[in-house]
Design an enzyme around this catalytic site. Structure first.
Site, PDB file in Angstrom:
ATOM      1  N   ASP A  36      23.943 -52.948 -28.484  1.00 10.13           N
ATOM      2  CA  ASP A  36      23.032 -53.646 -27.573  1.00 10.13           C
ATOM      3  C   ASP A  36      21.691 -53.912 -28.256  1.00 10.13           C
ATOM      4  O   ASP A  36      21.252 -53.130 -29.102  1.00 10.13           O
ATOM      5  CB  ASP A  36      22.842 -52.787 -26.309  1.00 10.13           C
ATOM      6  CG  ASP A  36      22.289 -53.582 -25.145  1.00 10.13           C
ATOM      7  OD1 ASP A  36      22.293 -54.831 -25.198  1.00 10.13           O
ATOM      8  OD2 ASP A  36      21.837 -52.951 -24.168  1.00 10.13           O
ATOM      9  N   ASN A  84      29.910 -60.572 -19.495  1.00 10.98           N
ATOM     10  CA  ASN A  84      29.077 -61.378 -20.392  1.00 10.98           C
ATOM     11  C   ASN A  84      29.316 -62.886 -20.239  1.00 10.98           C
ATOM     12  O   ASN A  84      28.540 -63.693 -20.757  1.00 10.98           O
ATOM     13  CB  ASN A  84      29.250 -60.952 -21.860  1.00 10.98           C
ATOM     14  CG  ASN A  84      28.594 -59.625 -22.199  1.00 10.98           C
ATOM     15  OD1 ASN A  84      29.087 -58.863 -23.024  1.00 10.98           O
ATOM     16  ND2 ASN A  84      27.448 -59.324 -21.571  1.00 10.98           N
TER      17      ASN A  84
END
Ligand code: IPE
Ligand code: IPE
Ligand code: MG
Length: 259
Positions: A36, A84
């Site tokens: 991330d 996502n």
């Protein structure tokens, strides 16, 4: 067990970090990583988010090599979640292209290192080129005996559990219709229907960029994983950050509910 000597894997450790303090007999068997911070890395440099993802590739390469060298047996990398797709189309299609080109470019190197590549997640939902690249890597490396690299792509933990429940029900219905016994509904039996049926649970789930959430990653398998949060943004992650995380893991006292 170590696949290369420590001073080869970590040639120039920063001040205060000693690779020899790694207990090589107790390296986690399965490391799972939530990669991330690519977007924030790009933003800090006034670049677009896709440049952050591109910069993250080098960190992926280094993490795979280092994990394999220190003797990790399974490395799972969270590359694209089922959530996502909510991102802008430009970012999503850029990522899909990046997965395809990177996988094709890296597969021979991974094969030479003895890495076995597989995916978890709904790859049938990916663009053809991307799905084909992952499939090619899987087919080419399936007999390798080194580390298993599990790429979580179009992966969601809740979907995985629902998929397993559905498969178990279908199996039960088919068994009863055939006049036989349905499978038992136990944790052990249920696990056989997960995407990770032949993969041990992760010992450690590591997340970069300082975030402290699991974001739908390995919900079942992570029941007793140690969670390690690393401040570095993913493109800044390297072998020394991985070493620090492994040392942090080795300081933890895993009790699994016992005393
Ligand atoms: C992680 O980086 C990569 C993927 C989810 C594909 P992000 O893109 O989430 O980066 P941040 O969280 O916006 O910084
Ligand atoms: C998790 O990161 C997914 C991947 C790393 C592929 P996100 O950036 O998508 O997670 P949230 O949205 O911050 O929870
Ligand atoms: Mg993020």
């Amino acid at each position: 067990m170590l696949r290369k000597p420590l001073d080869y894997i970590f040639p120039s450790p920063p001040e205060g970090l000693n690779p020899e303090s790694l207990v090589v007999e107790a390296v986690p068997r399965h490391v799972a990583v939530i990669m991330d911070g690519n977007g924030r890395w790009a933003k800090k440099r006034a670049l677009n988010r896709l440049n952050g993802h591109k910069a993250g590739i080098e960190a992926v390469r280094e993490t795979i090599r280092c994990a394999n060298d220190v003797g990790v047996d399974y490395l799972t990398i969270y590359s694209f979640s089922s959530e996502n797709w909510k991102r802008p189309l430009e970012e999503v299609s850029g990522l899909m292209n990046l997965f395809a080109t990177t996988m094709l470019a890296e597969v021979d190197g991974l094969h030479e290192e003895g890495v076995r590549v597989m995916t978890i997640g709904h790859t049938e939902g990916l663009p053809d080129k991307t799905r084909a690249a992952f499939q090619e890597a899987w087919d080419k490396t399936k007999d390798n005996a080194g580390m298993t690299l599990v790429i979580a792509v179009n992966y969601g933990g809740r979907t995985e559990i629902v998929d397993a429940a559905r498969a178990l029900v279908e199996r039960s219905v088919a068994a009863v219709r055939a006049g036989g016994e349905p499978p038992e509904v136990t944790e052990r039996e249920f696990e056989r229907f997960l995407y990770t049926s032949r993969i041990p649970d992760p010992d450690v789930i590591l997340r970069t960029s300082g975030e402290m959430r699991v974001s739908n990653f390995l919900l079942w398998q992570g029941a007793y994983s140690e969670f390690v949060s690393v401040d570095a943004l993913w493109p800044d992650f390297d072998r020394y950050e991985l070493l620090r995380a492994l040392l942090e893991f080795q300081r933890r006292d895993r009790r699994f509910g016992a005393v």
